[in-house]
Design an enzyme around this catalytic site. Structure first.
Site, short mmCIF file in Angstrom:
data_model
loop_
_atom_site.label_atom_id
_atom_site.label_comp_id
_atom_site.label_asym_id
_atom_site.label_seq_id
_atom_site.Cartn_x
_atom_site.Cartn_y
_atom_site.Cartn_z
N PHE A 128 0.86 -1.19 0.00
CA PHE A 128 0.00 0.00 0.00
C PHE A 128 0.89 1.23 0.00
O PHE A 128 1.71 1.41 0.89
CB PHE A 128 -0.94 0.03 1.21
N ASP A 213 9.36 2.56 1.65
CA ASP A 213 8.16 3.30 2.08
C ASP A 213 7.98 3.04 3.57
O ASP A 213 7.49 1.99 3.98
CB ASP A 213 6.94 2.84 1.28
N LYS A 242 2.53 9.62 8.38
CA LYS A 242 1.79 9.11 9.54
C LYS A 242 2.33 9.62 10.89
O LYS A 242 2.06 10.75 11.26
CB LYS A 242 1.71 7.59 9.49
#
Ligand SMILES: *Cc1c(COP(=O)(O)O)cnc(C)c1O
Length: 397
Positions: A128, A213, A242
């Site tokens: 993702f 990532d 995040k």
């Protein structure tokens, strides 16, 4: 919520306040937050260092644009580069934006050194990387992309963990390999032994950019400031978001000097790196980038994982994965996973489901050992109830 587009399947709770690892609603309910805004509330709710920094900066200057020098942006970048193996930082506002920037950077680097044919980006199944077109094209989950084609050309996908497939699917045309060191949304899948090092070697052979990532694994989540620091190799480029802002929207791309290929006019962001966001990053790093704090994250993660592994031994087909305070309990069965998830919710413990059969835990990094034990009690109760409902005679003791 009628006026809001229905892009989310929401649970019927409405938090209006929070303190530490707890969320409150206006009806007097409290919830132990073991998902932390999806690995984002790294300092929990209402942390004085973060709240104070944001208030103070809002008083001084919220935004002025990258037309000007922004001293606090330089400070945040220096804090990030000093704490890592990278030399340059580009700031944006989200995870997906950081992935977009990393893809552009890698293609530019390949273009400058080898020409336009070297433009492919290799990514992995169940990955993702975000929802905008570049990041979505990189995301190897067909269900997320189905209605939105055509995707960005030049994206190639190999099974996660399969080094041989990665070698077969790459070549001189490969500009970059983009990989999560631990897949978050895909079900908390940890890279198998040797996989990441294999990708490092492959990128070296192909002169391709290795991009980690770390939007979900970064900012202390795994008990290292960045997960790569626990792996023993250094990617060329890293994305972060995040938890980096502790709940304030931020994103960052970190690059080694020789890969910092974006120059004036190549890329930009109106909001990216604005003083308010930089105050948030500095406050989070001020707490998280500390060896004792990270050791405590690893310790609490160990307590959690050990206890869950003991529990998993009694659930046929179950498996526990993850590192630090990013842990997945895979029930191997969607009904069992949902039933435990619902039990936790009823008991006021917030977790979430990923990959269909896995309950993900990503509490604030500031969670206390007592809160970890409280969560485990509820979780065990949920497993016991679900198991006895499913197979009465096989009830977990
Ligand atoms: C959440 C996530 C993203 C997307 O971040 P947004 O801030 O939602 O755009 C990208 N990559 C990974 C690994 C993520 O976990």
């Amino acid at each position: 919520m009628q006026a809001v587009m229905e892009t989310y399947k929401r649970l019927g709770i409405s938090p209006t306040g929070g303190r530490g690892s707890w969320l409150f609603d206006d009806e007097g309910n409290r919830y132990l937050d073991f998902i932390g805004g999806i690995a984002t509330n790294s300092l929990g709710h209402g942390h004085p260092a973060l709240v104070g920094a944001i208030k103070d900066q809002a008083d001084r200057l919220i935004h002025c644009s990258n037309l000007y020098e922004i001293p606090i942006q330089a400070e945040a970048a220096a804090q990030l580069t000093q704490a890592t193996d990278f030399d340059r930082v580009f700031f944006c506002n989200s995870g997906t934006e950081s992935v977009e920037a990393a893809i552009k950077l890698a293609r530019k680097h390949a273009h400058d050194h080898h020409g336009p044919e070297k433009h492919e980006v290799l990514t992995f199944s169940k990955s993702f990387h975000g929802r905008t077109y570049g990041a979505l094209s990189a995301t190897a989950q067909p269900s997320l992309k189905a209605a939105f084609g055509p995707m960005l050309p030049g994206m190639v996908h190999a099974p996660y963990g399969d080094l041989e497939a990665a070698e077969k699917l790459s070549g001189p045309q490969t500009a970059a390999i983009l990989v999560e060191p631990i897949q978050g949304e895909g079900g908390v899948n940890v890279a198998p032994e040797g996989f990441l090092q294999g990708l490092r070697d492959l990128c070296d052979r192909l002169d391709a950019v290795l991009i980690f990532d770390e939007v979900q694994t970064g900012a202390g989540r795994t008990g290292h400031l960045y997960a790569y620091q626990g792996v023993g190799l250094v990617p060329d480029v890293l994305t972060s978001a995040k938890g980096l802002g502790g709940g304030f929207p931020v994103g960052a791309v970190l690059a080694k000097e020789e890969f910092a290929a974006l120059g004036p006019g190549n890329h930009g962001s109106t909001f990216g790196g604005n003083p308010l966001a930089m105050a948030a990053i500095k406050a989070v790093l001020g707490v998280v980038n500390d060896e004792d704090f990270l050791a405590e994250v690893r310790f609490k993660g160990r307590i959690l994982k050990n206890a869950l592994e003991t529990l998993a031994d009694r659930v046929p087909g179950a498996e526990v994965r993850g590192e630090g305070l990013l842990i997945g309990f895979d029930f191997g069965d969607p009904d069992l996973a949902r039933s435990v998830f619902e039990h936790c919710l009823e008991e006021g413990v917030l977790v979430n489901l990923v990959g269909g059969t896995t309950i993900r835990m990503a509490p604030p990094l500031t969670v206390t050992r007592t809160e970890v034990r409280a969560m485990l009690d509820t979780f065990r109760g949920g497993v016991r109830a679900a198991m006895s409902a499913a197979v009465p005679e096989a009830a977990v003791a």
